[in-house]
Design an enzyme around this catalytic site. Structure first.
Site, mmCIF file in Angstrom:
data_model
loop_
_atom_site.group_PDB
_atom_site.id
_atom_site.type_symbol
_atom_site.label_atom_id
_atom_site.label_comp_id
_atom_site.label_asym_id
_atom_site.label_seq_id
_atom_site.Cartn_x
_atom_site.Cartn_y
_atom_site.Cartn_z
ATOM 1 N N CYS A 1 2.588 16.662 -13.656
ATOM 2 C CA CYS A 1 1.538 17.540 -13.131
ATOM 3 C C CYS A 1 2.154 18.830 -12.582
ATOM 4 O O CYS A 1 3.368 18.981 -12.514
ATOM 5 C CB CYS A 1 0.756 16.820 -12.035
ATOM 6 N N CYS B 1 4.476 18.350 -9.556
ATOM 7 C CA CYS B 1 5.778 17.783 -9.928
ATOM 8 C C CYS B 1 6.685 18.859 -10.520
ATOM 9 O O CYS B 1 7.874 18.912 -10.224
ATOM 10 C CB CYS B 1 5.594 16.649 -10.911
#
Length: 126
Positions: free
Chosen positions: A59, A62
């Site tokens: 994502c 991250c």
């Protein structure tokens, strides 16, 4: 009668499949020619960090965490193996419930949010 194995959403999450992205392959950040004094002090203090992993499914948070950690490592001139882990099975081995997470030498040190550069520096001892 032969039963067919059903593969649903959860089965697809926990199946082992190789990551196809280039960021998940580990690489070693080379040390800069001029190390700053704090990085040298951290290494002399017995803090010789070997490996840093950023755990997350891919994502935006991250990816941001990986970028922050990468910048701190590059700026400090540390020689560590920096890896981005997107495999759900491997992430679950660290017993975390929220991502992104940062693992230093096998120990979870940050989890659940994108850390600032100062937080990463503090955790790494830089």
């Amino acid at each position: 009668m032969e039963k067919k194995e059903k593969k649903g959403f959860w089965a697809s999450l926990f199946s082992s499949k190789p990551c196809k992205c280039s960021c998940a392959s580990g690489y070693v950040m080379p040390a800069g020619k001029a190390k700053d004094a704090s990085a040298g002090a951290a290494e002399e203090g017995g803090r010789g960090i070997q490996e840093i992993k950023v755990l997350g499914p891919g994502c935006a948070k991250c990816k941001s965490t990986f970028a922050v950690v990468e910048k701190v490592v590059k700026d400090s001139g540390m020689e560590v193996r920096l890896t981005k882990v997107e495999d759900i099975e491997e992430i679950m081995r660290y017993n975390i419930l929220s991502t992104p997470a940062v693992v230093v030498d096998g120990r979870v040190v940050l989890k659940g949010k994108v850390p600032s550069q100062s937080e990463v520096k503090q955790v790494l001892g830089v």
